[in-house]
Enzyme design. Structure first.
Site, PDB file in Angstrom:
ATOM      1  N   GLY A  21      -7.350   7.924   2.442  1.00 42.48           N
ATOM      2  CA  GLY A  21      -6.792   6.997   3.418  1.00 42.48           C
ATOM      3  C   GLY A  21      -7.679   6.717   4.607  1.00 42.48           C
ATOM      4  N   TYR A  35     -13.473   1.415  12.293  1.00 42.60           N
ATOM      5  CA  TYR A  35     -12.492   1.897  11.320  1.00 42.60           C
ATOM      6  C   TYR A  35     -12.199   3.392  11.507  1.00 42.60           C
ATOM      7  CZ  TYR A  35      -9.935   0.248   7.174  1.00 42.60           C
ATOM      8  OH  TYR A  35      -8.959  -0.155   6.294  1.00 42.60           O
ATOM      9  N   TRP A  36     -12.581   4.261  10.581  1.00 40.61           N
ATOM     10  CA  TRP A  36     -12.254   5.688  10.683  1.00 40.61           C
ATOM     11  C   TRP A  36     -13.424   6.522  11.198  1.00 40.61           C
ATOM     12  CZ3 TRP A  36      -7.441   7.580  10.403  1.00 40.61           C
ATOM     13  CH2 TRP A  36      -6.456   6.788   9.798  1.00 40.61           C
ATOM     14  N   TRP A  57       0.843  -1.196   0.000  1.00 42.38           N
ATOM     15  CA  TRP A  57       0.000   0.000   0.000  1.00 42.38           C
ATOM     16  C   TRP A  57       0.883   1.252   0.000  1.00 42.38           C
ATOM     17  CZ3 TRP A  57      -2.826  -4.218   0.589  1.00 42.38           C
ATOM     18  CH2 TRP A  57      -4.198  -4.166   0.329  1.00 42.38           C
ATOM     19  N   ARG A  74     -15.395  -2.894  10.678  1.00 43.31           N
ATOM     20  CA  ARG A  74     -15.104  -2.603   9.277  1.00 43.31           C
ATOM     21  C   ARG A  74     -16.188  -1.715   8.666  1.00 43.31           C
ATOM     22  NH1 ARG A  74     -10.328  -3.299   7.878  1.00 43.31           N
ATOM     23  NH2 ARG A  74     -10.999  -3.626   5.733  1.00 43.31           N
ATOM     24  N   ASP A  82     -10.982   5.699   5.035  1.00 46.31           N
ATOM     25  CA  ASP A  82     -11.951   5.179   4.080  1.00 46.31           C
ATOM     26  C   ASP A  82     -13.411   5.503   4.376  1.00 46.31           C
ATOM     27  OD1 ASP A  82      -9.491   4.051   3.618  1.00 46.31           O
ATOM     28  OD2 ASP A  82     -10.240   2.032   3.292  1.00 46.31           O
ATOM     29  N   TYR A 110      -7.785 -10.694  -1.554  1.00 43.96           N
ATOM     30  CA  TYR A 110      -8.103  -9.289  -1.285  1.00 43.96           C
ATOM     31  C   TYR A 110      -9.032  -8.783  -2.382  1.00 43.96           C
ATOM     32  CZ  TYR A 110      -7.901  -4.355  -0.319  1.00 43.96           C
ATOM     33  OH  TYR A 110      -8.268  -3.064  -0.027  1.00 43.96           O
ATOM     34  N   GLU A 157      -3.765  -2.373  14.490  1.00 38.92           N
ATOM     35  CA  GLU A 157      -4.071  -1.461  13.386  1.00 38.92           C
ATOM     36  C   GLU A 157      -4.645  -0.154  13.922  1.00 38.92           C
ATOM     37  OE1 GLU A 157      -6.681  -1.623   9.206  1.00 38.92           O
ATOM     38  OE2 GLU A 157      -6.778  -3.283  10.658  1.00 38.92           O
TER      39      GLU A 157
END
Length: 518
Positions: free
Chosen positions: A200, A410-411, A61, A235, A202, A111, A454
């Site tokens: 970045g 996640y974000w 990435w 996710r 997402d 993936y 992560e």
């Protein structure tokens, strides 16, 4: 001695090492963090690059590799150089650096979206996609020049002997040209992202309004491989993914041509990282015997434009600008450079998005940021929306008080280690030494305690996503080897000055060296 032992051994420091001072801020419990982090990077190494995670993200990435190189320089400057060289070898003819470089030995179903979705060598032919490498067609934040400069500083003798900067400089310059000329979709000078994955972060709530206009791809048209390795509650949702797939497929089917898509957003973090890398390119040019004055002047102009277009005084931070709020233009947009409500862009319906996300704090890394704005960002960082140093130790990815906040997804709320690293650097740049040290300590403690997760719950520090994550290990290594902060506190909250003195290079100081030869 095997390769892991070589990488984790504490070798003789090159020139000046970053070893943390033996003070109360570096307790004995962290003495083996170097070893544990280096082992993660060794485990994720493929022979030419480092994967973020063996299971969840089994390819290379783009911005991950830049952050990973920054940490790798402390154990093997040669490998850190190779990391960036491998990525840049996949650059397209138009200058873009793709966000994924696919490993052909990894099964297609490991993936999604896989190489057969992106079809880079055929759909990207007009844009100059490589014929012999399979990549995605979108990009990620341009941290690469900053990473290249820091990697060079880890071992200048090795770098010069290999011609490292001389080889990567033309590619980095082409990358910046692509962004500045092909992605200035608003016409004012800032870069636009055309897909949430490009920024970045997402599934940030910043994208909810722009994505609501996108018709999702049917769920039966794709299979998510990420759910095989990560908890669904951590996710992005299936609806999010359907919209991501639709945007990516439309971009692919248009030959990866820029300017006509339904999603175009000027993001503060993406542009701040471009500005940071412009400063780094100035350093690189000077190292190669050229002048860096034009790069610095551009960085200063872009900083002013960033403030004019994306700063929101009421929010106390930068916000994203949605260029498609009024619909998709028939051609490339153009705009003035005035503030909101004054000289508005001529892109129909362009508007600032009200969501407060960590992206709007990242411009703190810029040394030329006006002091009153830097001070406001520090207040926002400490205030109720992010509460760093009070209710949270690491920086949440989204507003704690926002309706869309979710501490695990996640974000949309979790704290990430790369943004912590960036903001530690920003605080240090602007003289907030105590806050920078507290954030540095939090990154080190939580990275180590979570097995280099992560991301983490911003309140509890509980790990989320993958463990043994590449950039978490790499950036923990970098902060572990951070030298004592030399800046005197500038008392930003009380300053009446508008700009940082030009001698204060902060993030881009020549003394920022790595610690070990590999």
């Amino acid at each position: 001695m095997d390769r892991t032992a070589q990488l984790t051994a504490r070798s003789t420091p090159y020139e000046t090492a970053y070893d943390p001072p033996a003070t109360a801020t570096t307790p004995a419990t962290t003495t083996s963090l170097h070893t544990r982090a280096a082992r993660v990077l060794e485990a994720n190494w493929t022979g030419a690059s480092t994967v973020p995670s063996r299971d969840l993200y089994p390819h290379q990435w783009s911005w991950d590799s830049a952050f990973i190189a920054i940490g790798l320089r402390h154990v093997s400057p040669r490998r850190a150089q190779t990391e960036l060289e491998t990525l840049l070898a996949a650059q397209w003819g138009d200058g873009r650096v793709p966000h994924i470089v696919f490993n052909p030995s990894v099964p297609l179903d490991a993936y999604f979206p896989s190489p057969d979705f992106w079809r880079s060598s055929t759909a990207g032919r007009t844009a100059g996609a490589p014929r012999t490498l399979q990549t995605s067609g979108i990009v990620q934040p341009p941290v690469h020049a900053l990473a290249a400069w820091l990697v060079h500083r880890a071992d200048p003798e090795l770098s010069r002997a290999r011609g490292f900067l001389a080889r990567v400089h033309p590619r980095l310059a082409a990358w910046h040209r692509y962004l500045l000329h092909r992605r200035d979709l608003g016409g004012a000078g800032l870069v636009s992202v055309v897909h949430p994955w490009e920024q970045g972060m997402d599934n940030s709530p910043c994208w909810d309004a722009p994505l609501a206009r996108i018709t999702p791809a049917p769920a039966r048209s794709f299979r998510r491989a990420d759910l095989d390795h990560g908890a669904a509650e951590d996710r992005p949702t299936d609806l999010d993914y359907g919209r991501y797939v639709r945007l990516a497929a439309d971009y692919r089917d248009a030959g990866y041509a820029d300017g006509g898509g339904e999603f175009a957003v000027e993001d503060p973090a993406f542009n701040a990282l471009l500005i940071a890398s412009e400063y780094a390119l100035a350093r690189i040019a000077e190292e190669l015997g050229a002048t860096g004055s034009a790069r610095r002047a551009r960085a200063q102009r872009l900083t002013a434009t960033l403030v004019e277009r994306l700063w929101d005084a009421e929010a106390g931070m930068f916000l994203c600008r949605d260029l498609r709020a009024g619909g998709t233009p028939s051609g490339r947009g153009a705009s003035g450079s005035g503030a909101e409500g004054e000289d508005e862009p001529r892109v129909p319906g362009s508007r600032l998005l009200p969501e407060r996300a960590v992206s709007g704090l990242v411009p703190l890394i810029l040394p030329g940021l006006p002091r009153d704005i830097a001070a406001a960002l520090v207040r926002t960082l400490r205030g109720p929306h992010f509460s760093v140093g009070d209710r949270t130790r690491l920086v949440p990815s989204y507003d704690l008080l926002g309706e869309a906040f979710d501490p695990h997804r996640y974000w949309r709320g979790p704290a990430w280690f790369n943004t912590g690293w960036l903001l530690e650097r920003g605080l240090r740049t602007h003289g907030e030494t105590a806050a920078a040290e507290a954030l540095r300590r939090a990154v080190l403690d939580l990275a180590d305690a979570t097995d280099f997760a992560e991301y983490v719950d911003p309140y509890t520090g509980a790990p989320c996503g993958a463990t043994g994550f590449g950039w978490t290990a790499a950036l923990a290594l970098d902060l572990y080897h951070r030298p004592a902060v030399r800046h005197a506190r500038q008392h930003l909250d009380k300053s009446t000055q508008r700009v940082v003195p030009p001698t204060d290079t902060g993030t881009f100081d020549r003394s920022d060296r790595g610690g070990h030869r590999g």
